[in-house]
Structure formats: structure tokens, C-alpha cells
Design a protein around this motif. Sequence first.
Motif, PDB file in Angstrom:
ATOM      1  N   ALA A  11       0.990  -1.227  -0.025  1.00  0.00           N
ATOM      2  CA  ALA A  11      -0.012  -0.130   0.027  1.00  0.00           C
ATOM      3  C   ALA A  11       0.936   1.172  -0.098  1.00  0.00           C
ATOM      4  O   ALA A  11       0.637   2.245  -0.787  1.00  0.00           O
ATOM      5  CB  ALA A  11      -0.906  -0.050   1.248  1.00  0.00           C
ATOM      6  N   VAL A  12       1.852   1.343   0.835  1.00  0.00           N
ATOM      7  CA  VAL A  12       2.713   2.341   0.932  1.00  0.00           C
ATOM      8  C   VAL A  12       3.559   2.391  -0.293  1.00  0.00           C
ATOM      9  O   VAL A  12       3.807   3.744  -0.886  1.00  0.00           O
ATOM     10  CB  VAL A  12       3.731   2.482   2.292  1.00  0.00           C
ATOM     11  CG1 VAL A  12       4.778   3.428   2.167  1.00  0.00           C
ATOM     12  CG2 VAL A  12       2.724   2.407   3.581  1.00  0.00           C
ATOM     13  N   GLY A  14       2.849   1.554  -3.518  1.00  0.00           N
ATOM     14  CA  GLY A  14       1.885   2.044  -4.452  1.00  0.00           C
ATOM     15  C   GLY A  14       1.496   3.179  -4.397  1.00  0.00           C
ATOM     16  O   GLY A  14       1.420   4.228  -5.373  1.00  0.00           O
ATOM     17  N   ALA A  15       1.264   3.917  -3.256  1.00  0.00           N
ATOM     18  CA  ALA A  15       0.947   5.138  -3.069  1.00  0.00           C
ATOM     19  C   ALA A  15       2.028   6.213  -3.524  1.00  0.00           C
ATOM     20  O   ALA A  15       1.885   7.335  -3.924  1.00  0.00           O
ATOM     21  CB  ALA A  15       0.280   5.576  -1.647  1.00  0.00           C
ATOM     22  N   ALA A  16       3.315   5.609  -2.988  1.00  0.00           N
ATOM     23  CA  ALA A  16       4.367   6.629  -3.219  1.00  0.00           C
ATOM     24  C   ALA A  16       4.807   6.498  -4.431  1.00  0.00           C
ATOM     25  O   ALA A  16       5.238   7.703  -5.174  1.00  0.00           O
ATOM     26  CB  ALA A  16       5.583   5.953  -2.395  1.00  0.00           C
ATOM     27  N   GLY A  18       2.589   6.179  -7.042  1.00  0.00           N
ATOM     28  CA  GLY A  18       1.548   7.104  -7.997  1.00  0.00           C
ATOM     29  C   GLY A  18       1.598   8.579  -7.473  1.00  0.00           C
ATOM     30  O   GLY A  18       1.402   9.496  -8.450  1.00  0.00           O
ATOM     31  N   ALA A  19       2.202   8.921  -6.588  1.00  0.00           N
ATOM     32  CA  ALA A  19       2.341  10.379  -5.939  1.00  0.00           C
ATOM     33  C   ALA A  19       3.478  10.737  -6.804  1.00  0.00           C
ATOM     34  O   ALA A  19       3.486  11.990  -7.248  1.00  0.00           O
ATOM     35  CB  ALA A  19       2.423  10.383  -4.474  1.00  0.00           C
ATOM     36  N   ILE A  55      -1.985  15.833  -4.121  1.00  0.00           N
ATOM     37  CA  ILE A  55      -1.454  14.584  -4.431  1.00  0.00           C
ATOM     38  C   ILE A  55      -0.589  14.084  -3.250  1.00  0.00           C
ATOM     39  O   ILE A  55      -0.714  12.757  -3.086  1.00  0.00           O
ATOM     40  CB  ILE A  55      -0.653  14.555  -5.655  1.00  0.00           C
ATOM     41  CG1 ILE A  55      -1.549  15.173  -6.957  1.00  0.00           C
ATOM     42  CG2 ILE A  55       0.256  13.535  -6.115  1.00  0.00           C
ATOM     43  CD1 ILE A  55      -0.612  15.782  -8.200  1.00  0.00           C
ATOM     44  N   GLU A  56       0.053  14.685  -2.585  1.00  0.00           N
ATOM     45  CA  GLU A  56       0.744  14.269  -1.401  1.00  0.00           C
ATOM     46  C   GLU A  56      -0.113  13.733  -0.208  1.00  0.00           C
ATOM     47  O   GLU A  56       0.592  12.923   0.698  1.00  0.00           O
ATOM     48  CB  GLU A  56       1.888  15.302  -0.894  1.00  0.00           C
ATOM     49  CG  GLU A  56       2.818  15.733  -1.761  1.00  0.00           C
ATOM     50  CD  GLU A  56       3.788  14.559  -1.952  1.00  0.00           C
ATOM     51  OE1 GLU A  56       3.931  13.718  -0.961  1.00  0.00           O
ATOM     52  OE2 GLU A  56       4.404  14.379  -2.948  1.00  0.00           O
ATOM     53  N   VAL A  58      -2.324  11.720  -0.343  1.00  0.00           N
ATOM     54  CA  VAL A  58      -2.502  10.178  -0.713  1.00  0.00           C
ATOM     55  C   VAL A  58      -1.335   9.225  -0.128  1.00  0.00           C
ATOM     56  O   VAL A  58      -1.947   8.278   0.588  1.00  0.00           O
ATOM     57  CB  VAL A  58      -2.766   9.891  -2.360  1.00  0.00           C
ATOM     58  CG1 VAL A  58      -2.865   8.440  -2.492  1.00  0.00           C
ATOM     59  CG2 VAL A  58      -3.972  10.496  -2.797  1.00  0.00           C
ATOM     60  N   PRO A  59      -0.379   9.522  -0.016  1.00  0.00           N
ATOM     61  CA  PRO A  59       0.796   8.797   0.411  1.00  0.00           C
ATOM     62  C   PRO A  59       0.657   8.829   1.987  1.00  0.00           C
ATOM     63  O   PRO A  59       0.876   7.757   2.792  1.00  0.00           O
ATOM     64  CB  PRO A  59       1.996   9.254  -0.002  1.00  0.00           C
ATOM     65  CG  PRO A  59       1.815  10.101  -1.162  1.00  0.00           C
ATOM     66  CD  PRO A  59       0.564  10.549  -1.074  1.00  0.00           C
ATOM     67  N   ALA A  62      -2.037   6.486   3.073  1.00  0.00           N
ATOM     68  CA  ALA A  62      -1.669   5.240   2.628  1.00  0.00           C
ATOM     69  C   ALA A  62      -0.619   4.668   4.015  1.00  0.00           C
ATOM     70  O   ALA A  62      -0.578   3.600   4.442  1.00  0.00           O
ATOM     71  CB  ALA A  62      -0.823   5.238   1.395  1.00  0.00           C
TER      72      ALA A  62
END
Length: 72
Positions: A11-12, A14-16, A18-19, A55-56, A58-59, A62
Motif C-alpha cells: 500500500a505504501v 503503490g501510493a508513493a 503514484g504520488a 496529491i501528497e 494520498v501517501p 496510505a
Amino acid sequence: MDLNTIAAAIAVFGAALGAGIGNGAVISKTIESMARQPEMSKELRTQMFIGVGLIEAVPIIAVVVGLLLIFL
């Protein structure tokens, strides 16, 4: 190592990822727009910072979800 830890790491990660891609796209397009219309640079910069801030978020969410998966 249990499945909750692996799920949190995925999860972390993928979020990082994507961000990072999202921030790169937003900043790239903002710089391109500033080069085309320099008189709009103040407004574009303001909009860019709002977009990057969203955008930031989201991580950060996560990481919280990852910590919940690990410790609960």
C-alpha cells in the motif's frame, strides 16, 4: 513476516509511486504552461501548489492505513 506487513508495504509503495508520477506530471505541465504564457505564472504556480498538496495527501493516508494494518 505476516500478510498484514506485506499488505502495508504494498500500500505504501503503490501510493508513493503514484504520488511521484502524479507530482512529476503536474509540475511538468505547470512549467510547460509557464513557458508558453509567462504572464500567468503566478496563477499557475498557485494552482500547482494546491494540486501537489492534494496529491501528497494520498501517501500520507496510505502510511496511516499501513500502520493500522500492522498494529491492529
